[in-house]
Design an enzyme around this catalytic site. Structure first.
Site, PDB file in Angstrom:
ATOM      1  N   LYS A 150      91.281  54.395   6.820  1.00 56.25           N
ATOM      2  CA  LYS A 150      91.156  55.755   7.353  1.00 56.25           C
ATOM      3  C   LYS A 150      92.449  56.566   7.215  1.00 56.25           C
ATOM      4  CE  LYS A 150      86.893  55.567   9.196  1.00 56.25           C
ATOM      5  NZ  LYS A 150      86.605  54.224   9.583  1.00 56.25           N
ATOM      6  N   GLU A 171      85.981  63.380  14.990  1.00 57.12           N
ATOM      7  CA  GLU A 171      85.046  62.462  15.641  1.00 57.12           C
ATOM      8  C   GLU A 171      85.525  61.050  15.365  1.00 57.12           C
ATOM      9  OE1 GLU A 171      84.690  63.487  12.571  1.00 57.12           O
ATOM     10  OE2 GLU A 171      84.334  61.559  11.604  1.00 57.12           O
ATOM     11  N   SER A 200      88.164  46.603   4.644  1.00 59.49           N
ATOM     12  CA  SER A 200      88.447  47.994   5.029  1.00 59.49           C
ATOM     13  C   SER A 200      89.407  48.106   6.207  1.00 59.49           C
ATOM     14  CB  SER A 200      87.140  48.725   5.337  1.00 59.49           C
ATOM     15  OG  SER A 200      86.380  48.017   6.295  1.00 59.49           O
TER      16      SER A 200
HETATM   17  C1  LIG Z   1      85.383  53.590   9.863  1.00 60.23           C
HETATM   18  C2  LIG Z   1      85.381  52.259   9.280  1.00 60.23           C
HETATM   19  C3  LIG Z   1      84.374  51.839   8.385  1.00 60.23           C
HETATM   20  C4  LIG Z   1      83.172  52.672   8.037  1.00 60.23           C
HETATM   21  O1  LIG Z   1      83.439  53.901   7.483  1.00 60.23           O
HETATM   22  P1  LIG Z   1      83.294  54.210   5.945  1.00 60.23           P
HETATM   23  O2  LIG Z   1      83.504  55.675   5.889  1.00 60.23           O
HETATM   24  O3  LIG Z   1      81.911  53.803   5.537  1.00 60.23           O
HETATM   25  O4  LIG Z   1      84.339  53.459   5.223  1.00 60.23           O
HETATM   26  C5  LIG Z   1      84.487  50.596   7.806  1.00 60.23           C
HETATM   27  N1  LIG Z   1      85.509  49.765   8.106  1.00 60.23           N
HETATM   28  C6  LIG Z   1      86.477  50.125   8.975  1.00 60.23           C
HETATM   29  C7  LIG Z   1      87.572  49.162   9.259  1.00 60.23           C
HETATM   30  C8  LIG Z   1      86.444  51.370   9.586  1.00 60.23           C
HETATM   31  O5  LIG Z   1      87.420  51.700  10.438  1.00 60.23           O
END
Ligand SMILES: *Cc1c(COP(=O)(O)O)cnc(C)c1O
Length: 400
Positions: free
Chosen positions: A89, A111, A377
């Site tokens: 993010k 948000e 992620s």
């Molecule tokens: C917010 C988040 C997601 C999901 O959001 P995407 O926009 O689909 O990437 C996935 N993994 C983590 C660690 C997140 O913080």
């Protein structure tokens, strides 16, 4: 095939900007400003510098030896969990705060679901000395409490949202309502590839640094710059978009995305939007939305607060509809198990969102020479309590 946004803000039949009249002017302003600014040399210089010196990029591409042995392939993990603030993010937040500043905005709203986007936004607002207001469903405020405390410590005001089932979708609605009340001084820093055009394209471009790095890191480590498979989890779609951005038109690369099945796609407790959704409009964009036969938005359900959303970004709706991506629904128990497995085999505690991507590996079959790049992620620090509460799903690893 071209999977990029068209000049009207659509990906095939999905996308566009369906917004209340009061927002026309500021969305238009953003639409006209974003490409000249983001493509300028001066923006790119500051963006790249902050990604490197502040966020800690490039994130590592790690060859996971024990997991590779287990799944019979060559598995590389793209470690977005190593970034400052703990997830992908921050890439988007840095880019958009630089854009907001260049557009002369002084107040930032966002948000958040799991709180990762809220923390990333609060972080860049602290960095730039900007006022920051975060909208977060009350359910998420409770289940992601440490992230709420981090946002407050960073100087943000967190507004718990008490409408609907008090999760991400309700937080988005609240942020849009606030934006309608302050259209001139406020920048809405959207956290994923969703919302009205140009947000999906803007966020995808800012996150595309992920696949840009994969290319050069794979070339160096594996001797070729493309994998056989890319794997990522998908909520709104931003880490997935970043992971695939430079490979979308490369048919040598198969793309597998993991959405949140919750208790199961047919259980009534699911967030598997691509499996369950029908075309509809939510939060300013035409996309696949989980809805009742008469068009009421259905509540999403997933143990993972970051994937708990009844829609999915328009780029991914289009790519799935055209058969470019294969989307698997991963249930809560499978994600928890996969999270423990990565923890014990590689010493990496993934976010529960990312654990959905890990679980997809068990549903795929590989040749031993296949190169698989999977994006982790985010890190699982925020989820330790949830993992422990659900350790019965990982009996092999959960006996302690
Ligand atoms: C917010 C988040 C997601 C999901 O959001 P995407 O926009 O689909 O990437 C996935 N993994 C983590 C660690 C997140 O913080």
């Amino acid at each position: 095939m071209n999977y990029q946004v068209d000049e009207n803000g659509f990906y095939g039949e999905f996308g566009g900007a369906y917004i209340p009249e009061i927002l026309y002017k500021c969305v238009d302003e953003l639409k006209n400003a974003y490409r000249p600014i983001v493509e300028s040399e001066e923006f790119q210089k500051e963006f790249r510098q902050l990604l490197r010196d502040y966020a800690g990029r490039p994130s590592p591409l790690y060859y996971a030896q024990r997991m590779s042995r287990k799944y019979g392939c060559r598995l590389f993990l793209k470690r977005e969990d190593c970034n400052h603030t703990g997830a992908h993010k921050i890439n988007n937040a840095i880019g958009q705060i630089l854009l907001a500043r260049r557009m002369g905005k002084t107040r930032v709203i966002a948000e958040t679901g799991a709180g990762q986007h809220g923390v990333a936004t609060a972080t860049v607002c602290a960095l730039m000395g900007m006022q920051c207001e975060i909208f977060m469903g009350k359910t998420d405020v409770e289940r992601q409490h440490t992230n709420v405390e981090r946002m407050r410590m960073l100087g943000a005001t967190v507004h718990p949202v008490t409408t609907g089932n008090m999760t991400l979708s309700d937080a988005c609605s609240a942020a849009i309502r606030d934006w309608c009340c302050h259209p001139s001084d406020t920048y809405y820093l959207v956290g994923s590839t969703m919302g009205p055009h140009p947000y999906p394209d803007l966020v995808a471009r800012l996150q595309s640094v992920i696949s840009e790095e994969i290319k050069s890191q794979l070339q160096e480590q594996a001797g070729r710059d493309y994998p056989d498979y890319l794997v990522a989890c998908i909520g709104g779609g931003s880490n997935a978009a970043g992971t695939i951005y430079h490979y979308m038109d490369d048919e040598r690369v198969k793309i597998v995305l993991a959405e949140a099945g919750g208790h199961g796609v047919d259980s009534g407790y699911t967030a598997a939007t691509i499996h369950r959704g029908r075309t509809g409009i939510l939060h300013g964009s035409k996309m696949l939305v989980m809805q009742t036969p008469d068009g009421q938005i259905e509540e999403a359900f997933s143990l993972s607060a970051g994937l708990d959303y009844p829609g999915v970004g328009p780029m991914h709706c289009n790519m799935a509809a055209k058969g470019r991506t294969k989307v698997l629904a991963i249930n809560d128990d499978e994600a928890i198990y996969a999270g423990y497995e990565l923890t014990r085999l590689e010493g990496i505690i993934p976010a529960i969102e990312s654990a959905h991507a890990m679980a997809a590996l068990g549903k795929m079959s590989f040749r031993p020479e296949d190169i698989v790049v999977l994006t982790v992620s985010g890190r699982g620090d925020k989820d330790v309590e949830t993992y422990l509460k659900n350790k019965e799903y990982a009996k092999e690893y959960g006996q302690f």
